[in-house]
Scaffold this motif. Sequence first.
Motif, short mmCIF file in Angstrom:
data_model
loop_
_atom_site.label_atom_id
_atom_site.label_comp_id
_atom_site.label_asym_id
_atom_site.label_seq_id
_atom_site.Cartn_x
_atom_site.Cartn_y
_atom_site.Cartn_z
N PRO A 68 -9.44 -14.40 -2.40
CA PRO A 68 -9.99 -15.65 -1.82
C PRO A 68 -11.47 -15.54 -1.46
CG PRO A 68 -7.88 -15.12 -0.82
CD PRO A 68 -8.27 -13.93 -1.66
N LEU A 69 -11.89 -14.39 -0.99
CA LEU A 69 -13.30 -14.17 -0.68
C LEU A 69 -14.14 -14.18 -1.95
CD1 LEU A 69 -15.61 -13.51 1.25
CD2 LEU A 69 -14.84 -11.11 1.22
N SER A 70 -13.66 -13.52 -2.98
CA SER A 70 -14.38 -13.50 -4.26
C SER A 70 -14.51 -14.90 -4.83
CB SER A 70 -13.67 -12.59 -5.25
OG SER A 70 -13.59 -11.28 -4.76
N ARG A 71 -13.44 -15.68 -4.76
CA ARG A 71 -13.48 -17.06 -5.29
C ARG A 71 -14.48 -17.92 -4.52
NH1 ARG A 71 -7.88 -16.23 -5.80
NH2 ARG A 71 -7.48 -17.30 -3.84
N ASP A 106 -5.79 -17.92 4.50
CA ASP A 106 -4.80 -17.17 3.73
C ASP A 106 -4.24 -16.02 4.58
OD1 ASP A 106 -4.37 -14.63 1.89
OD2 ASP A 106 -4.07 -16.40 0.61
N ALA A 107 -2.91 -15.98 4.75
CA ALA A 107 -2.27 -15.02 5.64
C ALA A 107 -2.51 -13.57 5.21
CB ALA A 107 -0.78 -15.31 5.75
N ASP A 108 -2.39 -13.28 3.92
CA ASP A 108 -2.62 -11.91 3.43
C ASP A 108 -4.07 -11.48 3.68
OD1 ASP A 108 -0.01 -11.63 2.54
OD2 ASP A 108 -0.49 -12.36 0.52
N PHE A 109 -4.99 -12.39 3.40
CA PHE A 109 -6.40 -12.09 3.64
C PHE A 109 -6.63 -11.82 5.12
CE2 PHE A 109 -10.69 -13.18 4.84
CZ PHE A 109 -11.44 -12.45 3.94
N ARG A 110 -6.13 -12.71 5.97
CA ARG A 110 -6.36 -12.60 7.40
C ARG A 110 -5.83 -11.27 7.95
NH1 ARG A 110 -3.93 -16.93 8.97
NH2 ARG A 110 -2.00 -15.93 9.58
N LYS A 111 -4.63 -10.89 7.53
CA LYS A 111 -4.02 -9.65 8.03
C LYS A 111 -4.88 -8.44 7.69
CE LYS A 111 0.18 -6.86 7.60
NZ LYS A 111 -0.42 -5.65 7.05
N ARG A 112 -5.24 -8.31 6.44
CA ARG A 112 -6.03 -7.15 6.01
C ARG A 112 -7.46 -7.21 6.55
NH1 ARG A 112 -4.10 -4.86 1.03
NH2 ARG A 112 -5.83 -3.41 1.15
N TYR A 113 -8.01 -8.41 6.62
CA TYR A 113 -9.37 -8.55 7.14
C TYR A 113 -9.42 -8.15 8.61
CZ TYR A 113 -14.00 -10.34 8.10
OH TYR A 113 -15.32 -10.44 8.48
N GLN A 114 -8.42 -8.57 9.38
CA GLN A 114 -8.38 -8.22 10.79
C GLN A 114 -8.32 -6.69 10.98
OE1 GLN A 114 -8.88 -10.04 13.56
NE2 GLN A 114 -9.37 -11.69 12.15
N GLU A 115 -7.58 -6.01 10.13
CA GLU A 115 -7.53 -4.55 10.19
C GLU A 115 -8.92 -3.96 9.97
OE1 GLU A 115 -4.69 -3.27 7.25
OE2 GLU A 115 -3.04 -4.33 8.24
N ALA A 116 -9.60 -4.44 8.94
CA ALA A 116 -10.95 -3.94 8.64
C ALA A 116 -11.91 -4.28 9.78
CB ALA A 116 -11.45 -4.54 7.32
N LEU A 117 -11.78 -5.47 10.32
CA LEU A 117 -12.65 -5.92 11.41
C LEU A 117 -12.47 -5.04 12.64
CD1 LEU A 117 -14.64 -8.27 11.83
CD2 LEU A 117 -12.73 -9.64 12.67
#
Length: 141
Positions: A68-71, A106-117
């Motif tokens: 989603p970020l790439s798009r 996007d739930a998948d994006f949010r979950k992984r992004y929050q971990e990175a954040l």
Amino acid sequence: MDMPSEQFLAIQETRRLGLRALRAALLQVHKEVIGYDRGQYERLHGPIPAGQFVQLVTEESFFRWLDPLSRLIIEIDEELDGEEHHDETCRAVAAAAQKLFSERGDADFRKRYQEALQDEAAVTVAHGRLMSVIGQLRQLP
């Protein structure tokens, strides 16, 4: 009444600069989360040979959450390729970016992004810059 061409050009440049700033901020976030994700991937699978990383990012399901970020970056590139930029378009792109990084994204994006954040200071810094740029774009008249 037609807008003077100088004023029109100035407004177009302001919009173009806003879109470029958003693109740059998104690219920085993208770079930082890919670096973080590479580290996570290598912890699970071992070191990635230098020439294989780009292929892995595009083909490995581990990295699909970044789509989603790439798009969104691609959408901005397409808008920047156009001759004219409209406030509504700039605000819509900023809203799409804001949504992607919010609870409504996007739930998948949010979950992984929050971990990175939470785990990577460079992601946190890039995120702060991105939110500032989004705020500025959302305030276009």
